[in-house]
Design an enzyme around this catalytic site. Structure first.
Site, PDB file in Angstrom:
ATOM      1  N   ILE A  97       0.839  -1.204   0.000  1.00 30.78           N
ATOM      2  CA  ILE A  97       0.000   0.000   0.000  1.00 30.78           C
ATOM      3  C   ILE A  97       0.873   1.252   0.000  1.00 30.78           C
ATOM      4  O   ILE A  97       0.585   2.233  -0.678  1.00 30.78           O
ATOM      5  CB  ILE A  97      -0.913  -0.004   1.251  1.00 30.78           C
ATOM      6  CG1 ILE A  97      -1.811  -1.248   1.259  1.00 30.78           C
ATOM      7  CG2 ILE A  97      -1.768   1.258   1.300  1.00 30.78           C
ATOM      8  CD1 ILE A  97      -2.623  -1.422   2.530  1.00 30.78           C
ATOM      9  N   TYR A 251      -0.835  -8.271  17.119  1.00 31.89           N
ATOM     10  CA  TYR A 251      -1.063  -7.357  15.991  1.00 31.89           C
ATOM     11  C   TYR A 251      -2.149  -6.348  16.352  1.00 31.89           C
ATOM     12  O   TYR A 251      -1.982  -5.136  16.171  1.00 31.89           O
ATOM     13  CB  TYR A 251      -1.465  -8.140  14.733  1.00 31.89           C
ATOM     14  CG  TYR A 251      -1.737  -7.267  13.516  1.00 31.89           C
ATOM     15  CD1 TYR A 251      -0.698  -6.640  12.837  1.00 31.89           C
ATOM     16  CD2 TYR A 251      -3.037  -7.067  13.040  1.00 31.89           C
ATOM     17  CE1 TYR A 251      -0.945  -5.834  11.728  1.00 31.89           C
ATOM     18  CE2 TYR A 251      -3.292  -6.268  11.928  1.00 31.89           C
ATOM     19  CZ  TYR A 251      -2.237  -5.659  11.270  1.00 31.89           C
ATOM     20  OH  TYR A 251      -2.485  -4.863  10.181  1.00 31.89           O
ATOM     21  N   LYS A 255      -1.957  -2.183  16.649  1.00 32.68           N
ATOM     22  CA  LYS A 255      -2.792  -1.299  15.828  1.00 32.68           C
ATOM     23  C   LYS A 255      -3.693  -0.433  16.715  1.00 32.68           C
ATOM     24  O   LYS A 255      -4.021   0.701  16.354  1.00 32.68           O
ATOM     25  CB  LYS A 255      -3.614  -2.133  14.838  1.00 32.68           C
ATOM     26  CG  LYS A 255      -2.756  -2.752  13.734  1.00 32.68           C
ATOM     27  CD  LYS A 255      -2.259  -1.675  12.772  1.00 32.68           C
ATOM     28  CE  LYS A 255      -1.019  -2.060  12.006  1.00 32.68           C
ATOM     29  NZ  LYS A 255      -0.496  -0.989  11.155  1.00 32.68           N
ATOM     30  N   THR A 288      -2.240  -7.598  -0.404  1.00 29.78           N
ATOM     31  CA  THR A 288      -0.791  -7.366  -0.424  1.00 29.78           C
ATOM     32  C   THR A 288      -0.071  -8.557   0.194  1.00 29.78           C
ATOM     33  O   THR A 288      -0.710  -9.479   0.705  1.00 29.78           O
ATOM     34  CB  THR A 288      -0.404  -6.116   0.399  1.00 29.78           C
ATOM     35  OG1 THR A 288      -0.717  -6.376   1.773  1.00 29.78           O
ATOM     36  CG2 THR A 288      -1.135  -4.874  -0.063  1.00 29.78           C
TER      37      THR A 288
HETATM   38  N1  NAP Z   1      -3.312  -5.195   3.652  1.00 29.68           N
HETATM   39  C1  NAP Z   1      -4.310  -5.005   4.485  1.00 29.68           C
HETATM   40  O1  NAP Z   1      -5.375  -5.582   4.317  1.00 29.68           O
HETATM   41  C2  NAP Z   1      -4.197  -4.082   5.637  1.00 29.68           C
HETATM   42  C3  NAP Z   1      -5.313  -3.923   6.455  1.00 29.68           C
HETATM   43  C4  NAP Z   1      -5.222  -3.054   7.531  1.00 29.68           C
HETATM   44  C5  NAP Z   1      -4.052  -2.379   7.773  1.00 29.68           C
HETATM   45  N2  NAP Z   1      -2.971  -2.567   6.970  1.00 29.68           N
HETATM   46  C6  NAP Z   1      -1.742  -1.832   7.302  1.00 29.68           C
HETATM   47  O2  NAP Z   1      -1.228  -1.202   6.161  1.00 29.68           O
HETATM   48  C7  NAP Z   1       0.176  -1.046   6.293  1.00 29.68           C
HETATM   49  C8  NAP Z   1       0.864  -1.479   5.016  1.00 29.68           C
HETATM   50  O3  NAP Z   1       0.591  -2.834   4.802  1.00 29.68           O
HETATM   51  P1  NAP Z   1       0.660  -3.554   3.374  1.00 29.68           P
HETATM   52  O4  NAP Z   1      -0.606  -4.287   3.218  1.00 29.68           O
HETATM   53  O5  NAP Z   1       1.096  -2.615   2.334  1.00 29.68           O
HETATM   54  O6  NAP Z   1       1.794  -4.636   3.672  1.00 29.68           O
HETATM   55  P2  NAP Z   1       3.072  -5.081   2.844  1.00 29.68           P
HETATM   56  O7  NAP Z   1       2.757  -5.141   1.398  1.00 29.68           O
HETATM   57  O8  NAP Z   1       3.548  -6.307   3.518  1.00 29.68           O
HETATM   58  O9  NAP Z   1       4.090  -3.882   3.083  1.00 29.68           O
HETATM   59  C9  NAP Z   1       4.620  -3.629   4.336  1.00 29.68           C
HETATM   60  C10 NAP Z   1       5.632  -2.510   4.261  1.00 29.68           C
HETATM   61  O10 NAP Z   1       6.191  -2.341   5.561  1.00 29.68           O
HETATM   62  C11 NAP Z   1       7.591  -2.397   5.447  1.00 29.68           C
HETATM   63  N3  NAP Z   1       8.277  -2.954   6.615  1.00 29.68           N
HETATM   64  C12 NAP Z   1       8.077  -4.141   7.216  1.00 29.68           C
HETATM   65  N4  NAP Z   1       8.961  -4.311   8.211  1.00 29.68           N
HETATM   66  C13 NAP Z   1       9.734  -3.193   8.233  1.00 29.68           C
HETATM   67  C14 NAP Z   1      10.832  -2.772   9.014  1.00 29.68           C
HETATM   68  N5  NAP Z   1      11.344  -3.507   9.990  1.00 29.68           N
HETATM   69  N6  NAP Z   1      11.376  -1.569   8.753  1.00 29.68           N
HETATM   70  C15 NAP Z   1      10.905  -0.810   7.757  1.00 29.68           C
HETATM   71  N7  NAP Z   1       9.878  -1.169   6.975  1.00 29.68           N
HETATM   72  C16 NAP Z   1       9.304  -2.350   7.211  1.00 29.68           C
HETATM   73  C17 NAP Z   1       7.868  -3.266   4.240  1.00 29.68           C
HETATM   74  O11 NAP Z   1       9.159  -2.993   3.764  1.00 29.68           O
HETATM   75  P3  NAP Z   1      10.180  -4.167   3.307  1.00 29.68           P
HETATM   76  O12 NAP Z   1      10.058  -4.249   1.822  1.00 29.68           O
HETATM   77  O13 NAP Z   1      11.506  -3.674   3.747  1.00 29.68           O
HETATM   78  O14 NAP Z   1       9.762  -5.414   3.993  1.00 29.68           O
HETATM   79  C18 NAP Z   1       6.764  -2.825   3.306  1.00 29.68           C
HETATM   80  O15 NAP Z   1       7.132  -1.652   2.633  1.00 29.68           O
HETATM   81  C19 NAP Z   1       0.591  -1.838   7.517  1.00 29.68           C
HETATM   82  O16 NAP Z   1       0.769  -0.969   8.589  1.00 29.68           O
HETATM   83  C20 NAP Z   1      -0.614  -2.721   7.763  1.00 29.68           C
HETATM   84  O17 NAP Z   1      -0.754  -3.077   9.114  1.00 29.68           O
HETATM   85  C21 NAP Z   1      -3.022  -3.394   5.905  1.00 29.68           C
END
Ligand code: NAP
Ligand code: NAG
Ligand code: NAG
Ligand code: NAG
Length: 373
Positions: A97, A251, A255, A288
């Site tokens: 995202i 988790y 959040k 994602t």
């Molecule tokens: N997908 C959903 O349905 C959903 C729902 C509710 C909330 N969210 C929230 O949305 C946000 C983004 O999630 P996403 O779905 O885009 O997940 P994602 O595709 O897994 O991306 C996660 C991002 O966080 C970074 N990250 C993870 N560990 C890290 C660390 N130690 N230091 C720096 N960066 C780190 C990753 O970078 P790397 O490439 O370095 O790993 C990646 O850019 C999260 O906070 C998640 O909780 C998502």
């Protein structure tokens, strides 16, 4: 009058039916999950019971979230005003995202700083965005590992060296349902990455955010939280959930902690006459890599694109919180599908807020959240 109460009753029954269907679906999934968990760990019964309970809660929450995303799809849109010369930071901006948020902020002609663990991944994301035809804005990459508080301090120092103000900070980096592991600083990794690192980062960048805001246009802090916060509690006795580890509970806790300060910080910012607005956002249930570790993704990968939001749909409410004119006057809110939405009632419990605030300061070794100002 009679007419109205009759329609209310129908609506009520409709809601109850949906609720019952969700409960049924949730319990079935929970049963399956329960059996799986049981066969895995045949030892600690209270723990298994709690795991199953969380499994039920998540299944109900997840199904409800998916339905709400469909029902509210028409609200899920944002204006994208030109913000030429404005500066934004997006943590975890190299994929998922976050990468889409970066793209959309560039489309607003902003200068966007991708904060990520591997700078090469950030550069790659920029190349892909440019290849897709977005030529506006300026994109930069800075190194930040949210699993390491010293990396947060180094990142903030570099930003302060190179910039005198920041207009938007998007706290997006996150992990979900990961196995138990402690960071260098000794914190459970979801707690450290999703919550604690952003707590410190926000505090360290306050002087720049202060400079970014003006009476006519406030700087903004956007926390990418989740509807999972609704089932969270702050487990003060055992923040790490050590030895009684339920990854989904950890988790939800991380959040919830992110959402907790949105409102109270907004009050403090207003009291201190800082022109900074705060928002918490649930992006929706988005397809994602975040789901890589879940059963759903293992066995039903083909299903996800059909029922989940796309990264662009998930980025939309975040960009809305970051730049939309329509929320300028409404700091302190929790946004889902570009609409203000209800939060966990614990958020209004001042004693929990105070306790969490004190604990967080201690964990990141700050005396005062506003000490940099
Ligand atoms: N997908 C959903 O349905 C959903 C729902 C509710 C909330 N969210 C929230 O949305 C946000 C983004 O999630 P996403 O779905 O885009 O997940 P994602 O595709 O897994 O991306 C996660 C991002 O966080 C970074 N990250 C993870 N560990 C890290 C660390 N130690 N230091 C720096 N960066 C780190 C990753 O970078 P790397 O490439 O370095 O790993 C990646 O850019 C999260 O906070 C998640 O909780 C998502
Ligand atoms: C966002 O969460 C961080 C901790 O992750 C907290 O320090 C900050 O106050 C929160 N900001 C908002 C806008 O809620
Ligand atoms: C998630 O799984 C896909 C393949 O199913 C893989 O390409 C991707 O690298 C994985 N991502 C992470 C962060 O593990
Ligand atoms: C389900 C959903 O999220 N729908 C809409 C969200 O917003 C985007 C535009 O930003 C629409 O294209 C989606 O249809």
């Amino acid at each position: 009058m009679l007419q109205r109460s009759y329609t209310n009753r129908i609506a009520y029954l409709g809601r109850r039916k949906i609720k019952n269907m969700l409960l049924l679906f949730g319990s079935t999934c929970a049963l399956v999950a329960g059996i799986l968990i049981y066969t895995k760990s045949r030892k600690n019964w209270p723990l298994v019971f709690h795991e199953i309970l969380y499994e039920i809660k998540y299944n109900v929450l997840g199904s409800k979230g998916l339905i709400i995303d469909r029902l509210e799809a028409r609200y899920n849109k944002t204006d994208m005003p030109r913000k030429t010369g404005k500066i934004a930071i997006v943590t975890g901006g190299s994929r998922g995202i976050g990468a889409t948020v970066v793209k959309m902020l560039l489309q607003c002609d902003m200068e966007v700083i991708i904060a990520c663990r591997a700078p090469a991944a950030g550069e790659k994301a920029i190349r892909e965005i440019r290849k897709s035809g977005v030529n506006d804005g300026i994109a930069k990459v800075y190194e930040l590992d949210n699993a390491d508080l010293n990396s947060v301090r180094r990142f903030a120092d570099c930003i302060k060296r190179d910039y005198s103000r920041i207009d938007v900070l998007v706290n997006n980096a996150g992990i979900m349902f990961t196995p138990y592991a402690e960071t260098k600083d000794g914190f459970e990794q979801q707690w450290a990455i999703n919550y604690l690192s952003h707590f410190l980062l926000t505090s360290l960048l306050l002087p720049l955010l202060k400079n970014g805001g003006s009476p006519s246009e406030c700087a903004r802090v956007v926390n990418v939280s989740s509807c999972a916060h609704l089932v969270g509690i702050i487990n003060f006795e055992n923040i790490n959930y050590k030895e009684q580890f339920i990854t989904s509970a950890a988790y939800a806790q991380s959040k919830l902690a992110q959402v907790m300060f949105t409102k109270s910080l907004q009050q403090l910012f207003t009291e201190k006459q800082l022109h900074i607005k705060t928002y918490a956002v649930h992006p929706g249930i988005v397809n994602t890599d975040l789901f890589n570790d879940t059963l759903l993704s293992k066995y039903f990968k083909w299903l996800l694109p059909l029922i989940f939001k796309t990264p662009t749909e998930g980025a939309t409410p975040i960009v809305y919180a970051a730049v939309s004119k329509s929320v300028e006057e409404r700091g302190g809110i929790y946004i889902s599908n570009c609409k203000e939405s209800p939060v966990n009632p614990l958020v209004s419990d001042a004693s929990i807020l105070d306790r969490l605030f004190e604990l967080s300061l201690k964990q990141v070794r700050l005396n005062d959240f506003f000490q940099e100002l």
